[in-house]
Design a protein around this motif. Sequence first.
Motif, short mmCIF file in Angstrom:
data_model
loop_
_atom_site.label_atom_id
_atom_site.label_comp_id
_atom_site.label_asym_id
_atom_site.label_seq_id
_atom_site.Cartn_x
_atom_site.Cartn_y
_atom_site.Cartn_z
N TYR A 81 0.85 -1.19 0.00
CA TYR A 81 0.00 0.00 0.00
C TYR A 81 0.88 1.24 0.00
O TYR A 81 1.84 1.33 0.76
N THR A 82 0.54 2.20 -0.87
CA THR A 82 1.21 3.48 -0.92
C THR A 82 0.14 4.55 -1.08
O THR A 82 -1.02 4.25 -1.33
N HIS A 83 0.56 5.79 -1.01
CA HIS A 83 -0.38 6.90 -1.17
C HIS A 83 -1.00 6.93 -2.56
O HIS A 83 -2.19 7.14 -2.70
N ALA A 84 -0.19 6.72 -3.58
CA ALA A 84 -0.71 6.85 -4.94
C ALA A 84 -0.11 5.86 -5.92
O ALA A 84 -0.06 6.12 -7.11
N GLY A 85 0.34 4.72 -5.42
CA GLY A 85 0.90 3.72 -6.32
C GLY A 85 2.36 3.97 -6.65
O GLY A 85 2.97 4.91 -6.17
N LEU A 86 2.91 3.11 -7.48
CA LEU A 86 4.31 3.19 -7.90
C LEU A 86 4.40 2.96 -9.40
O LEU A 86 3.59 2.22 -9.96
N LEU A 87 5.40 3.55 -10.00
CA LEU A 87 5.69 3.21 -11.38
C LEU A 87 6.23 1.78 -11.42
O LEU A 87 6.99 1.37 -10.54
N ARG A 88 5.85 1.02 -12.41
CA ARG A 88 6.31 -0.37 -12.52
C ARG A 88 7.84 -0.43 -12.54
O ARG A 88 8.45 -1.30 -11.93
N LYS A 89 8.49 0.49 -13.24
CA LYS A 89 9.95 0.50 -13.33
C LYS A 89 10.57 0.67 -11.93
O LYS A 89 11.53 -0.01 -11.60
N PHE A 90 10.01 1.55 -11.12
CA PHE A 90 10.52 1.76 -9.77
C PHE A 90 10.26 0.52 -8.91
O PHE A 90 11.13 0.06 -8.18
N TYR A 91 9.07 -0.05 -9.02
CA TYR A 91 8.73 -1.26 -8.26
C TYR A 91 9.69 -2.40 -8.62
O TYR A 91 10.21 -3.09 -7.75
N ASN A 92 9.92 -2.59 -9.91
CA ASN A 92 10.82 -3.66 -10.35
C ASN A 92 12.23 -3.45 -9.82
O ASN A 92 12.88 -4.39 -9.38
N LEU A 93 12.70 -2.23 -9.84
CA LEU A 93 14.04 -1.92 -9.34
C LEU A 93 14.15 -2.22 -7.84
O LEU A 93 15.10 -2.86 -7.41
N ILE A 94 13.17 -1.80 -7.06
CA ILE A 94 13.18 -2.03 -5.61
C ILE A 94 13.01 -3.51 -5.30
O ILE A 94 13.69 -4.06 -4.44
N SER A 95 12.11 -4.19 -5.99
CA SER A 95 11.79 -5.58 -5.65
C SER A 95 12.89 -6.56 -6.05
O SER A 95 12.99 -7.63 -5.47
#
Length: 93
Positions: free
Chosen positions: A53-67
Amino acid sequence: HVHFLIGNHDLQYTDIQFNCSVSGYRESYSTRARKLLKKLNWKFAVEFDNVLYTHAGLLRKFYNLISESNSNIAESINIFGNENKELFLYSIS
């Protein structure tokens, strides 16, 4: 548990040194807002039952980088966001 998920319009009031104001910023609100936000245990992200859960979601590119490099995505997002708030805003939008 209640978690306050901070967003870009709130984040600009968390630190007097943070100078990345976004639309809607009101200098007249800054002192009161900063005091209130210091009382809250706000986060950029939380995870329950394998749902992020986040305030307004994440960019897929950012999510992939973090995950790719972290098993606890919410914790990684919170660390990254607190280390450099301005860079964090640009990374997720």
